[in-house]
Design a protein around this motif. Structure first.
Motif, PDB file in Angstrom:
ATOM      1  N   GLU A 110      75.379 -17.742  -5.216  1.00 38.35           N
ATOM      2  CA  GLU A 110      76.234 -18.471  -4.286  1.00 38.35           C
ATOM      3  C   GLU A 110      77.613 -18.701  -4.887  1.00 38.35           C
ATOM      4  N   ALA A 111      78.609 -18.649  -4.056  1.00 36.74           N
ATOM      5  CA  ALA A 111      79.993 -18.953  -4.464  1.00 36.74           C
ATOM      6  C   ALA A 111      80.726 -19.427  -3.204  1.00 36.74           C
ATOM      7  N   PRO A 112      81.766 -20.223  -3.346  1.00 35.58           N
ATOM      8  CA  PRO A 112      82.234 -20.778  -4.614  1.00 35.58           C
ATOM      9  C   PRO A 112      81.407 -21.988  -5.031  1.00 35.58           C
ATOM     10  N   LYS A 113      81.506 -22.309  -6.314  1.00 34.19           N
ATOM     11  CA  LYS A 113      80.879 -23.501  -6.865  1.00 34.19           C
ATOM     12  C   LYS A 113      81.686 -23.904  -8.086  1.00 34.19           C
ATOM     13  N   PRO A 114      81.501 -25.116  -8.592  1.00 30.79           N
ATOM     14  CA  PRO A 114      82.297 -25.574  -9.730  1.00 30.79           C
ATOM     15  C   PRO A 114      82.294 -24.575 -10.891  1.00 30.79           C
ATOM     16  N   GLY A 115      83.468 -24.176 -11.312  1.00 33.29           N
ATOM     17  CA  GLY A 115      83.601 -23.244 -12.417  1.00 33.29           C
ATOM     18  C   GLY A 115      83.463 -21.785 -12.028  1.00 33.29           C
ATOM     19  N   VAL A 116      83.039 -21.540 -10.783  1.00 33.49           N
ATOM     20  CA  VAL A 116      82.864 -20.163 -10.298  1.00 33.49           C
ATOM     21  C   VAL A 116      83.527 -20.065  -8.925  1.00 33.49           C
ATOM     22  N   PRO A 117      84.848 -19.872  -8.885  1.00 33.82           N
ATOM     23  CA  PRO A 117      85.584 -19.911  -7.623  1.00 33.82           C
ATOM     24  C   PRO A 117      85.466 -18.673  -6.754  1.00 33.82           C
ATOM     25  N   SER A 118      85.085 -17.539  -7.349  1.00 33.10           N
ATOM     26  CA  SER A 118      85.052 -16.293  -6.587  1.00 33.10           C
ATOM     27  C   SER A 118      83.672 -15.656  -6.601  1.00 33.10           C
ATOM     28  N   MET A 119      83.456 -14.728  -5.656  1.00 27.58           N
ATOM     29  CA  MET A 119      82.188 -14.017  -5.594  1.00 27.58           C
ATOM     30  C   MET A 119      82.044 -13.098  -6.793  1.00 27.58           C
ATOM     31  N   ALA A 120      83.143 -12.484  -7.219  1.00 27.61           N
ATOM     32  CA  ALA A 120      83.089 -11.590  -8.375  1.00 27.61           C
ATOM     33  C   ALA A 120      82.660 -12.360  -9.620  1.00 27.61           C
ATOM     34  N   GLN A 149      63.790  -7.809   2.483  1.00 27.98           N
ATOM     35  CA  GLN A 149      64.534  -8.098   1.264  1.00 27.98           C
ATOM     36  C   GLN A 149      63.803  -7.650   0.002  1.00 27.98           C
ATOM     37  N   GLY A 150      62.536  -7.920  -0.096  1.00 34.89           N
ATOM     38  CA  GLY A 150      61.782  -7.517  -1.278  1.00 34.89           C
ATOM     39  C   GLY A 150      62.425  -8.037  -2.549  1.00 34.89           C
ATOM     40  N   ASN A 151      62.739  -7.131  -3.500  1.00 31.96           N
ATOM     41  CA  ASN A 151      63.357  -7.511  -4.772  1.00 31.96           C
ATOM     42  C   ASN A 151      64.876  -7.482  -4.736  1.00 31.96           C
ATOM     43  N   THR A 152      65.455  -7.224  -3.585  1.00 26.21           N
ATOM     44  CA  THR A 152      66.905  -7.150  -3.478  1.00 26.21           C
ATOM     45  C   THR A 152      67.537  -8.522  -3.693  1.00 26.21           C
ATOM     46  N   ARG A 153      68.449  -8.608  -4.649  1.00 25.77           N
ATOM     47  CA  ARG A 153      69.184  -9.849  -4.863  1.00 25.77           C
ATOM     48  C   ARG A 153      70.307  -9.946  -3.846  1.00 25.77           C
ATOM     49  N   ILE A 154      70.517 -11.124  -3.311  1.00 28.05           N
ATOM     50  CA  ILE A 154      71.574 -11.319  -2.306  1.00 28.05           C
ATOM     51  C   ILE A 154      72.566 -12.367  -2.773  1.00 28.05           C
ATOM     52  N   GLY A 155      73.854 -11.995  -2.673  1.00 23.84           N
ATOM     53  CA  GLY A 155      74.931 -12.916  -2.981  1.00 23.84           C
ATOM     54  C   GLY A 155      75.629 -13.305  -1.690  1.00 23.84           C
ATOM     55  N   ALA A 156      76.023 -14.561  -1.572  1.00 20.48           N
ATOM     56  CA  ALA A 156      76.673 -15.037  -0.345  1.00 20.48           C
ATOM     57  C   ALA A 156      77.856 -15.925  -0.690  1.00 20.48           C
ATOM     58  N   PHE A 157      78.991 -15.649  -0.043  1.00 24.62           N
ATOM     59  CA  PHE A 157      80.196 -16.442  -0.272  1.00 24.62           C
ATOM     60  C   PHE A 157      80.401 -17.434   0.874  1.00 24.62           C
ATOM     61  N   GLY A 158      80.428 -18.701   0.542  1.00 24.75           N
ATOM     62  CA  GLY A 158      80.668 -19.724   1.551  1.00 24.75           C
ATOM     63  C   GLY A 158      79.387 -20.294   2.123  1.00 24.75           C
ATOM     64  N   SER A 159      79.461 -21.548   2.528  1.00 27.97           N
ATOM     65  CA  SER A 159      78.282 -22.245   3.049  1.00 27.97           C
ATOM     66  C   SER A 159      77.748 -21.630   4.336  1.00 27.97           C
ATOM     67  N   THR A 160      78.637 -21.160   5.214  1.00 23.98           N
ATOM     68  CA  THR A 160      78.163 -20.593   6.479  1.00 23.98           C
ATOM     69  C   THR A 160      77.456 -19.259   6.257  1.00 23.98           C
ATOM     70  N   THR A 161      77.899 -18.496   5.259  1.00 26.89           N
ATOM     71  CA  THR A 161      77.242 -17.225   4.946  1.00 26.89           C
ATOM     72  C   THR A 161      75.868 -17.481   4.336  1.00 26.89           C
TER      73      THR A 161
END
Length: 296
Positions: free
Chosen positions: A274-284, A248-260
């Motif tokens: 991480e998404a979804p979370k309050p106020g941020v419903p989508s990965m975008a 991974q190094g400096n690569t930022r990782i985004g994950a949608f959903g608790s299982t991901t």
């Protein structure tokens, strides 16, 4: 009593600038070239600023508005779409073995667009129709709106949550009496949702409608991306299978959903978005929030 369908398993190189041309390709073909959203060509730089993002999903269909297009322009980042796995829907013959009769369900729960596509595909192949009174529960508004491809949205009973299991259950608890729920899923369903269905004693049936198969993406240079965004544990599995030496190094990782998120952590990597979370419903929305907070 709840019923559950038994599932079957299935020397340092000089950085290269990314092209900004958009080509229409068949994403289901092996070794398909990634599609890049038009944005200024920028050098690949590792560090705090994100310049290149890999979205591990297919390019949105032509004519569809994608929030990532606006993100690309606003934050001057190159966004590449490359699915990390393929969806294989089960056949009508396979489904009949489950001895499930779709028209008997009063409610259907969708957690993904793949679930919607394969549910209505099988309805057609099985020559079955759902009642106009059928209720459709979706984890997010975007998934609910996707139903418009198959039903007259305004004339049907459609409910959706904010992307969290808690909110979905709050909505479903208002419709629990007399409801018989169907949960179309892949062989790797969301255990959080299933466990809560059992906890609250919903009358539900969980059934496999499609399977995920890792794509052959070994030619993709994943180390050149500042950020990679994943939407399912299957995509993490594909990353490990195709790039066993990836660090991974400096690569930022985004994950949608608790299982991901859990799959990322199990792979000994860190989740930055991480998404979804309050106020941020989508990965975008989560990606844009991250970029907004890191822009100097």
């Amino acid at each position: 009593m709840p019923t559950t369908t038994v599932k079957k398993s299935a020397a340092k190189k000089k950085p290269v600038a990314l092209s900004v041309s958009i080509k229409k390709i068949a994403t289901k073909k092996k070794n398909a070239k990634p599609i890049i959203v038009a944005a200024p060509v920028l050098p690949i730089v590792k560090g705090e600023k994100v310049r290149t993002i890999l979205i591990t999903q297919p390019q949105p269909a032509e004519g569809e508005k994608s929030p990532y297009t606006e993100i690309s322009k606003r934050y001057k980042v190159n966004i590449t779409f490359q699915p990390f796995f393929e969806i294989h829907g089960i056949t009508a013959k396979e489904f009949r073995r489950y001895r499930i009769h779709l028209h008997e369900f009063t409610s259907v729960v969708f957690t993904s667009r793949n679930g919607i596509d394969n549910f209505f595909r099988l309805l057609t192949e099985l020559k079955t129709q759902m009642s106009s009174e059928t209720k459709y529960f979706c984890t997010t508004e975007s998934i609910a709106l996707y139903l418009q491809r198959y039903i007259q949205y305004r004339k049907r009973k459609v409910f959706y949550g904010d992307g969290t299991t808690k909110d979905l259950l709050t909505i479903m608890n208002k419709h629990i009496e007399g409801e018989k729920y169907l949960l179309p899923c892949s062989e790797t369903s969301n255990p959080e949702i299933v466990n809560n269905f059992k906890k609250y004693k919903f009358d539900y049936t969980e059934s496999v409608f499609f399977r995920t198969v890792p794509s052959h993406i070994k030619e993709l240079k994943v180390e050149t991306f500042d950020m990679m965004v994943f939407f399912s544990p299957s995509a993490i599995e594909a990353l490990i299978k195709n790039f066993p030496k990836f660090k991974q190094g400096n690569t930022r990782i985004g994950a949608f959903g608790s299982t991901t998120c859990l799959a990322v952590k199990d792979a000994k990597m860190k989740v930055h978005i991480e998404a979804p979370k309050p106020g941020v419903p989508s990965m975008a929305a989560a990606v844009e929030e991250y970029l907004k907070n890191t822009v100097k």
